[in-house]
Design a protein around this motif. Structure first.
Motif, mmCIF file in Angstrom:
data_model
loop_
_atom_site.group_PDB
_atom_site.id
_atom_site.type_symbol
_atom_site.label_atom_id
_atom_site.label_comp_id
_atom_site.label_asym_id
_atom_site.label_seq_id
_atom_site.Cartn_x
_atom_site.Cartn_y
_atom_site.Cartn_z
ATOM 1 N N LEU A 1 0.804 -1.219 0.000
ATOM 2 C CA LEU A 1 0.000 0.000 0.000
ATOM 3 C C LEU A 1 0.844 1.279 0.000
ATOM 4 O O LEU A 1 0.320 2.352 0.254
ATOM 5 N N SER A 2 2.120 1.174 -0.281
ATOM 6 C CA SER A 2 2.974 2.366 -0.201
ATOM 7 C C SER A 2 3.239 3.021 -1.559
ATOM 8 O O SER A 2 3.572 4.199 -1.617
ATOM 9 N N LEU A 3 3.088 2.277 -2.661
ATOM 10 C CA LEU A 3 3.432 2.836 -3.971
ATOM 11 C C LEU A 3 2.442 3.904 -4.417
ATOM 12 O O LEU A 3 2.847 4.983 -4.874
ATOM 13 N N PHE A 4 1.161 3.631 -4.307
ATOM 14 C CA PHE A 4 0.161 4.605 -4.757
ATOM 15 C C PHE A 4 0.267 5.943 -4.028
ATOM 16 O O PHE A 4 0.275 6.998 -4.671
ATOM 17 N N PRO A 5 0.338 5.973 -2.676
ATOM 18 C CA PRO A 5 0.508 7.263 -1.991
ATOM 19 C C PRO A 5 1.788 7.986 -2.403
ATOM 20 O O PRO A 5 1.804 9.229 -2.488
ATOM 21 N N ALA A 6 2.875 7.231 -2.668
ATOM 22 C CA ALA A 6 4.131 7.856 -3.070
ATOM 23 C C ALA A 6 3.997 8.510 -4.436
ATOM 24 O O ALA A 6 4.488 9.635 -4.654
ATOM 25 N N ILE A 7 3.335 7.838 -5.372
ATOM 26 C CA ILE A 7 3.110 8.415 -6.706
ATOM 27 C C ILE A 7 2.179 9.619 -6.606
ATOM 28 O O ILE A 7 2.396 10.658 -7.250
ATOM 29 N N ASN A 8 1.131 9.491 -5.801
ATOM 30 C CA ASN A 8 0.170 10.583 -5.633
ATOM 31 C C ASN A 8 0.844 11.837 -5.081
ATOM 32 O O ASN A 8 0.602 12.956 -5.561
ATOM 33 N N ARG A 9 1.729 11.676 -4.099
ATOM 34 C CA ARG A 9 2.426 12.820 -3.514
ATOM 35 C C ARG A 9 3.399 13.445 -4.522
ATOM 36 O O ARG A 9 3.523 14.680 -4.602
ATOM 37 N N LEU A 10 4.059 12.612 -5.301
ATOM 38 C CA LEU A 10 4.988 13.123 -6.319
ATOM 39 C C LEU A 10 4.252 13.965 -7.349
ATOM 40 O O LEU A 10 4.733 15.034 -7.756
ATOM 41 N N LEU A 11 3.060 13.514 -7.756
ATOM 42 C CA LEU A 11 2.284 14.259 -8.748
ATOM 43 C C LEU A 11 1.750 15.580 -8.188
ATOM 44 O O LEU A 11 1.543 16.538 -8.947
ATOM 45 N N GLN A 12 1.511 15.636 -6.897
ATOM 46 C CA GLN A 12 0.982 16.858 -6.286
ATOM 47 C C GLN A 12 1.949 18.034 -6.419
ATOM 48 O O GLN A 12 1.522 19.183 -6.486
ATOM 49 N N ILE A 13 3.239 17.736 -6.447
ATOM 50 C CA ILE A 13 4.233 18.814 -6.579
ATOM 51 C C ILE A 13 5.152 18.554 -7.770
ATOM 52 O O ILE A 13 6.293 19.021 -7.790
ATOM 53 N N TYR A 14 4.650 17.820 -8.761
ATOM 54 C CA TYR A 14 5.493 17.442 -9.889
ATOM 55 C C TYR A 14 6.094 18.651 -10.628
ATOM 56 O O TYR A 14 7.312 18.691 -10.855
ATOM 57 N N PRO A 15 5.302 19.651 -11.047
ATOM 58 C CA PRO A 15 5.886 20.797 -11.768
ATOM 59 C C PRO A 15 6.972 21.505 -10.965
ATOM 60 O O PRO A 15 7.993 21.930 -11.519
ATOM 61 N N THR A 16 6.749 21.597 -9.649
ATOM 62 C CA THR A 16 7.742 22.259 -8.796
ATOM 63 C C THR A 16 9.021 21.437 -8.716
ATOM 64 O O THR A 16 10.129 21.979 -8.819
ATOM 65 N N LEU A 17 8.875 20.132 -8.538
ATOM 66 C CA LEU A 17 10.048 19.258 -8.495
ATOM 67 C C LEU A 17 10.807 19.294 -9.819
ATOM 68 O O LEU A 17 12.045 19.334 -9.845
ATOM 69 N N GLN A 18 10.077 19.294 -10.915
ATOM 70 C CA GLN A 18 10.718 19.331 -12.223
ATOM 71 C C GLN A 18 11.533 20.606 -12.400
ATOM 72 O O GLN A 18 12.696 20.571 -12.825
ATOM 73 N N SER A 19 10.935 21.729 -12.035
ATOM 74 C CA SER A 19 11.654 23.008 -12.145
ATOM 75 C C SER A 19 12.850 23.052 -11.210
ATOM 76 O O SER A 19 13.921 23.560 -11.563
ATOM 77 N N TYR A 20 12.671 22.501 -10.015
ATOM 78 C CA TYR A 20 13.762 22.509 -9.031
ATOM 79 C C TYR A 20 14.957 21.713 -9.540
ATOM 80 O O TYR A 20 16.088 22.202 -9.543
ATOM 81 N N PHE A 21 14.716 20.469 -9.968
ATOM 82 C CA PHE A 21 15.824 19.608 -10.378
ATOM 83 C C PHE A 21 16.513 20.125 -11.637
ATOM 84 O O PHE A 21 17.742 20.057 -11.754
ATOM 85 N N LEU A 22 15.733 20.631 -12.587
ATOM 86 C CA LEU A 22 16.340 21.102 -13.827
ATOM 87 C C LEU A 22 17.098 22.412 -13.636
ATOM 88 O O LEU A 22 17.853 22.835 -14.523
ATOM 89 N N SER A 23 16.908 23.047 -12.475
ATOM 90 C CA SER A 23 17.654 24.277 -12.183
ATOM 91 C C SER A 23 18.932 24.008 -11.394
ATOM 92 O O SER A 23 19.720 24.923 -11.152
ATOM 93 N N GLN A 24 19.132 22.731 -10.974
ATOM 94 C CA GLN A 24 20.304 22.372 -10.190
ATOM 95 C C GLN A 24 21.466 21.988 -11.103
ATOM 96 O O GLN A 24 21.267 21.491 -12.215
ATOM 97 N N ASN A 25 22.677 22.216 -10.620
ATOM 98 C CA ASN A 25 23.869 21.905 -11.413
ATOM 99 C C ASN A 25 24.285 20.444 -11.308
ATOM 100 O O ASN A 25 24.678 19.832 -12.297
ATOM 101 N N GLN A 26 24.183 19.887 -10.099
ATOM 102 C CA GLN A 26 24.631 18.519 -9.891
ATOM 103 C C GLN A 26 23.495 17.684 -9.282
ATOM 104 O O GLN A 26 23.191 17.803 -8.097
ATOM 105 N N ILE A 27 22.908 16.853 -10.110
ATOM 106 C CA ILE A 27 21.864 15.937 -9.654
ATOM 107 C C ILE A 27 22.112 14.584 -10.312
ATOM 108 O O ILE A 27 22.793 14.501 -11.343
ATOM 109 N N PRO A 28 21.582 13.503 -9.735
ATOM 110 C CA PRO A 28 21.749 12.172 -10.348
ATOM 111 C C PRO A 28 21.248 12.143 -11.789
ATOM 112 O O PRO A 28 20.214 12.740 -12.110
#
Length: 337
Positions: free
Chosen positions: A243-270
Motif C-alpha cells: 500500500l505504499s506505492l500509490f501514496p508515493a506516486i500521488n504525492r509526487l504528482l501533487q508537486i510534480y511541476p515544482t520538483l521538475q523546475s527545481y531539479f532542472l535548475s540544479q547543477n549537480q543531480i543524479p
C-alpha cells in the motif's frame, strides 16, 4: 576485668518502653507498609485485574518483538487466548447453523509450526484439525500463499500440492484462493514493468535525494515558496509494502511541476533523475499509473480490513478483473486532476 552489669528484667523493659528511641521506632513502624501489601493475595479482585492485564498484554503483543517474560506470554496465548477464541468461533458456527466454511493457512518463516512444511504435512494437519472440530464436511474453500506447495503454480496443475490433496480427501471441488493482496500487487508490478521507465526506482531516488539532507529539503521548501506552491513531504515506498506505492506516486504528482523546475535548475543531480524530468512524457506515464493503481490500491485496502470472508475476497478480485476489462473495451484514458 570490669564486672558485667546484671539484668534487671522488668525494670529494664519499663525503662526501654519509656525511652525516646523506642517512641521513634514506633512512629517509624506505623508509617511503613507491611511487606505483605506488596504481594497479591489469591482469589481477590486485584488478582483478577492483574490476570486480565496480563492476558490483554499477551493479546496485543503476539506479533511484536517483546523478549521479557516470553514464556509466560506464550503460555497465556496457547493455554488461554487460543482455546477461548476457538471456542467462540465454534459457538458462532453452531449457533447460526453455518453450513459452509473456508480454511486458510500460512507458512512459518521460522519453522515453528511444523517440522517440515510439505504439501502432504500441511494437508494432513488441516484435515486433522477440521475433523476434530467436526467441520470437514462444511469446508468448501481453501486459501493460502501463491506458492507451488499450496496450489502447484499459477496454472494449478499437478497433484503434489495442498489444494489438490484437500479436494481429493474431501471428494468434492473446493474454491481455491491465493493471497489476494499478493495477486493484485503482482499484477501492478507486471503492468509497471511494461513501461519504458522504472517508476519505483525513480520514486526511491527522488525520496533519497531529500530524505537525509536537511539542506536540500530546506532549499526545496524555499523553491516552493518562490513559485507559490504548497510544500508537501515526499513519501517513502518499499517493495514489501503493497500500500505504499500509490501514496508515493500521488504525492509526487501533487508537486510534480515544482520538483521538475527545481531539479532542472540544479547543477549537480543524479543522471537518472535529470533524465526523468527532461522527458515530457514521463508525467503522462505517472498519471496513467496513478489512475491504474487506484483500482488496485482501493481494493487492497478493503481486503486488509477485518471480518472479510473468502467469498468477499473472491468478489473483490472479480470486481478488479471486470473494471480492467471495461477500461480496455472503452479505451479508457485517465485525465489529469
Amino acid at each position: 576485668m570490669s564486672r558485667r552489669k546484671s539484668n534487671k528484667g522488668k525494670a529494664d523493659l519499663i525503662q526501654h518502653l519509656s525511652s525516646s528511641k523506642h517512641s521513634k521506632n514506633i512512629q517509624s513502624t506505623s508509617g511503613s507498609k507491611s511487606v505483605n501489601t506488596f504481594f497479591v493475595t489469591q482469589n481477590t479482585k486485584i488478582e483478577e485485574k492483574i490476570l486480565a492485564v496480563e492476558a490483554t498484554l499477551a493479546f496485543h503483543t503476539v506479533a511484536s518483538k517483546i523478549s521479557s517474560a516470553r514464556t509466560k506470554t506464550e503460555a497465556i496465548v496457547n493455554n488461554v487466548l487460543a482455546p477461548h477464541s476457538l471456542k467462540e468461533v465454534l459457538k458462532i458456527i453452531n449457533d447460526n447453523n453455518i453450513s459452509f466454511i473456508g480454511v486458510c493457512t500460512d507458512g512459518s518463516n521460522h519453522g515453528a509450526s511444523l517440522p517440515n512444511e510439505t504439501s502432504e504435512t500441511i494437508c494432513n494437519l488441516l484435515i486433522e484439525t477440521l475433523e476434530n472440530m467436526n467441520l470437514l464436511s462444511k469446508c468448501i474453500a481453501f486459501s493460502g500463499d501463491n506458492c507451488n506447495t499450496n496450489f502447484g503454480g499459477v496454472e494449478r496443475r499437478g497433484t503434489n500440492n495442498v489444494f489438490y490433496r484437500l479436494q481429493q480427501y474431501i471428494k468434492k471441488p473446493i474454491i481455491g484462493i491465493g493471497c489476494p493482496a499478493h495477486i493484485l500487487n503482482n499484477c501492478v508490478q507486471h503492468a509497471i514493468d511494461g513501461l519504458p521507465i522504472d517508476i519505483e526506482s525513480i520514486i526511491l531516488k527522488i525520496y533519497n535525494y531529500f530524505s537525509i539532507y536537511t539542506v536540500r529539503t530546506e532549499a526545496l521548501k524555499e523553491f516552493c515558496i518562490f513559485v507559490d506552491v504548497e510544500y508537501k513531504k515526499l513519501l517513502f515506498h518499499s517493495k514489501t509494502r503493497w500500500l505504499s506505492l500509490f501514496p508515493a506516486i500521488n504525492r509526487l504528482l501533487q508537486i510534480y511541476p515544482t520538483l521538475q523546475s527545481y531539479f532542472l535548475s540544479q547543477n549537480q543531480i543524479p543522471i537518472a533523475i535529470k533524465s526523468f524530468f527532461e522527458n515530457p512524457l514521463n508525467e503522462s506515464y505517472l498519471w496513467f499509473i496513478h489512475s491504474l493503481m487506484y483500482v488496485f490500491h482501493s481494493k487492497i485496502e478493503i481486503m486488509e480490513k477485518e471480518n472479510n470472508s473468502i467469498w468477499e475476497i473472491s468478489s473483490i478480485l472479480l470486481s478488479v478483473e471486470n473494471a480492467l476489462h471495461e477500461r480496455k473495451q472503452q479505451e479508457f484514458l485517465p485525465l489529469k486532476k
